[in-house]
Design a protein around this motif. Structure first.
Motif, PDB file in Angstrom:
ATOM      1  N   ALA A  86       0.830  -1.195   0.000  1.00  0.00           N
ATOM      2  CA  ALA A  86       0.000   0.000   0.000  1.00  0.00           C
ATOM      3  C   ALA A  86       0.869   1.252   0.000  1.00  0.00           C
ATOM      4  O   ALA A  86       1.879   1.317   0.693  1.00  0.00           O
ATOM      5  N   VAL A 128      -7.517  -7.087  -1.252  1.00  0.00           N
ATOM      6  CA  VAL A 128      -6.654  -7.152  -0.070  1.00  0.00           C
ATOM      7  C   VAL A 128      -5.226  -6.819  -0.488  1.00  0.00           C
ATOM      8  O   VAL A 128      -4.886  -6.855  -1.671  1.00  0.00           O
ATOM      9  N   HIS A 129      -4.392  -6.480   0.487  1.00  0.00           N
ATOM     10  CA  HIS A 129      -2.993  -6.187   0.194  1.00  0.00           C
ATOM     11  C   HIS A 129      -2.117  -7.384   0.559  1.00  0.00           C
ATOM     12  O   HIS A 129      -2.078  -7.799   1.711  1.00  0.00           O
ATOM     13  N   ALA A 179      -3.880 -12.624   4.164  1.00  0.00           N
ATOM     14  CA  ALA A 179      -4.922 -11.650   3.837  1.00  0.00           C
ATOM     15  C   ALA A 179      -6.089 -12.324   3.121  1.00  0.00           C
ATOM     16  O   ALA A 179      -7.255 -12.060   3.424  1.00  0.00           O
TER      17      ALA A 179
END
Lengths: 334, 312
Positions: A161, A189-190, A201
């Protein structure tokens, strides 16, 4: 008259560098991070290619330096040291696209050529070896559209991110999904480009998701995603892979067992060697545009076996560039 | 009931239950099993390293181990390299991982005790060395774990993830040592007032040494299991456990000033840390908002858990 002749000689000299000798030139690699397999492969590519270039007397020196903390301030200080050490060119994988511009400008003012790649800088005096990340994202969706004519739900696994690469790939994906109304991105999701982070995740978000038809990724996260689907007892969607050896061998194994087919894309760590040759060409006096575009490396079902054969175990599919490759890329760009 | 609320760990568990419930409103009841299973499996790693971090933090102000991520990476890397995916080598790998933990733990303690470096500086500096050794030893190549070991790490017994069972056994052991053993008394006393503990004739230095070695052993085990669980060691595998290991301790109600530890709270904190990210992901919130909310929620729980103690 004498002055005129001298002037002419100067002009002749400044044109001549096209055949200038780069055998005595010094290039430094300023690298902000070494803590994953992609960066390790990159450093090895750099060493392999530059060692040969030194042996072939195409360059005098090509030293690699990595900062330990992945901080822009630390890398700026590193670049200032390189200026003092008298390098002719700096090849740069930057911690930040903007925070290093001050140091880069100082280098430019000192007559040093700065060539950024992967993590590029925006300073106008620097060159940028860029990958079309948005196209990478668009290609993933186009591939899924071909494979899933009826559409379906997509899961997006993003990278780190806040990085420009993550934003660009994701933008390409979302733009392209607009074109196919049958696709719907139901979760995002990251995974930080790391298998274990992606696995965690995806496992956390899967219970809340409907049936997933395809997963768009950013590389280094496909295997972890597959493991999360397996652990949850869910059917395997089409997961776009990211050229890591574990991803490719998992894909190959699945293909042998049940005909599983997908595609894989990522930037080759050898892009560092491309930047190296671009630097050499610039030092050689060639006229190189400030933005050099390079294709990303794609693996398809047809090229899978070959890609696996040439990828070291546990590493990432790679391509080391030669001087001729780069000259061809530069010629095409003109 | 008031007695229950005065327990520092209750807040992390309450938060866990709330977050679990909020996520279930999205998933429906069918998702409950899957979500609980995932939380136990991934929470187990945070529990294992969190227990170690808890012991160190209990030692008193300034004591913290920042080398946990590097020790995890180093142990995972060395263990998987030693096993080289060959069958029947799981225990060899475990031994290598624990040896790496032992060596790094001793090194940390020597830096702290002999050179009198503050633990934050000592463990942070040492972690650069450990990380470099991990890079040098295998250049970031991912070697797969032996199949039997991978099956164990990702498998379940009686419906519970095996890694969670390992974490449970460790937790019970730590709890017994802290609550019933002499070592636990010494540790708590040292954390409350090291000088008083020393004057009272307690082997304070031995307690410190044992604690710093124990946290490294736990990190070594955590790295070994995590690498086996996720299909190989990677150079950045430990990264997120730096903050997580401290967060689960603090959320769990262990006093950051030392002298009080709380084993059940570690579980509450670990499950919560996984579930809160899952919840915010499930609600489709972006990474920025997610991090801000995670931070705010953690602060809220810490205030709730520690505010109680202050008033008591």
């Amino acid at each position: 008259m004498k002055k005129l002749l001298l002037g002419a000689a100067c002009v002749a000299l400044s044109v001549a560098p096209a055949v200038a000798d780069t055998a005595s030139k010094k290039i430094a690699l300023s690298n902000n991070y070494a803590g994953n397999s992609w960066r390790q492969a990159m450093l090895q590519s750099w060493k392999t290619v530059t060692d040969q270039a030194i042996k072939d007397k195409k360059i005098g020196q090509a030293d690699a330096f990595t900062t330990s903390e992945n901080q822009a301030t630390e890398q700026a200080a590193q670049i200032q040291n390189m200026i003092l050490q008298g390098y002719d060119a700096i090849v740069l994988d930057a911690a930040s696209p903007t925070a290093l511009n001050g140091a880069v400008k100082e280098a430019c003012n000192a007559g040093i050529k700065v060539i950024s790649f992967d993590g590029i800088v925006t300073a106008p005096c620097a060159w940028r070896v860029v990958v079309d990340f948005q196209k990478w994202g668009r290609d993933e969706v186009d591939y899924l559209a071909k494979r899933l004519p009826d559409g379906g739900n997509l899961l997006e696994v993003r990278g780190l991110a806040g990085t420009s690469i993550d934003k660009e790939i994701s933008k390409g994906i979302h733009d392209e999904v607009q074109k196919y109304p049958k696709f719907k991105i139901v979760g995002s999701v990251h995974g930080n480009w790391a298998q274990d982070v992606a696995q965690k995740a995806v496992a956390g978000v899967l219970p809340s998701l409907p049936k997933i038809a395809g997963v768009v990724t950013q590389g280094g996260d496909g295997y972890g995603t597959a493991m999360a689907f397996k652990a949850a007892g869910r059917p395997e969607p089409i997961i776009i892979m990211g050229n890591r050896e574990d991803e490719l061998s998992w894909w190959k194994q699945e293909h042998a067992e049940n005909g599983y087919t997908t595609m894989s894309a990522s930037i080759a760590p050898g892009i560092a060697t491309l930047a190296f040759w671009v630097a050499q060409q610039i030092l050689d006096g060639k006229d190189v545009p400030k933005d050099v575009s390079v294709p990303f490396l794609t693996v398809t079902q047809d090229t899978l076996d070959n890609a696996l054969k040439t990828t070291p175990k546990g590493s990432v599919a790679n391509k080391n560039y030669t001087q001729a490759d780069v000259q061809a890329i530069l010629a095409k760009g003109k | 009931m008031p007695a229950l609320f005065s327990r520092a760990w209750i807040w992390s568990w309450l938060a866990t239950i709330v977050v679990f419930g909020l996520t279930l409103t999205l998933t429906g009841r069918n998702g409950a099993g899957g979500l609980a299973y995932a939380a136990l499996a991934f929470g187990a790693f945070s529990v294992i390293v969190g227990l170690g971090q808890m012991l160190v933090i209990t030692l008193g102000p300034g004591n913290v181990d920042l080398s946990i991520p590097a020790v995890m990476t180093l142990s995972g890397t060395l263990a998987l390299k030693a096993m080289d995916a060959a069958p029947g080598t799981a225990f060899l790998g475990l031994a290598v991982a624990l040896l790496a933990g032992l060596a790094t733990g001793l090194a940390n303690y020597i830096l702290i005790a002999a050179l009198r470096l503050p633990p934050i500086i000592a463990t942070l500096a040492a972690s650069l060395v450990y990380q470099s050794v991990a890079i040098w030893s295998n250049r970031g190549l991912r070697i797969k774990p032996p199949e039997a070991l991978a099956d164990f790490a990702t498998g379940r017994s009686l419906g519970v993830p095996n890694v969670a069972l390992v974490a449970l056994v460790l937790s019970v052991a730590v709890w017994i040592v802290l609550e019933r053993g002499a070592f636990g008394r010494w540790l708590l006393a040292s954390g409350q007032n090291m000088r008083a503990a020393r004057l009272a004739g307690m082997p304070v230095e031995r307690v410190r040494a044992t604690t710093y070695v124990t946290v490294a052993l736990f990190a070594g085990l955590g790295g070994y299991l995590l690498a086996s669980f996720s299909g190989g060691a990677s150079l950045d595998m430990g990264q997120e456990y730096l903050l997580t290991s401290i967060a689960v301790v603090v959320i769990g109600g262990t006093s950051i000033a030392g002298g009080h530890s709380n084993v059940p709270g570690i579980w509450g904190g670990a499950l919560f840390m996984f579930l809160v990210v899952s919840m915010l992901n499930s609600y489709g919130l972006g990474a920025g908002i997610r991090m801000v909310l995670t931070g705010l929620i953690i602060i809220g729980i810490v205030i709730a858990a520690n505010g109680r103690r202050a008033r008591r």
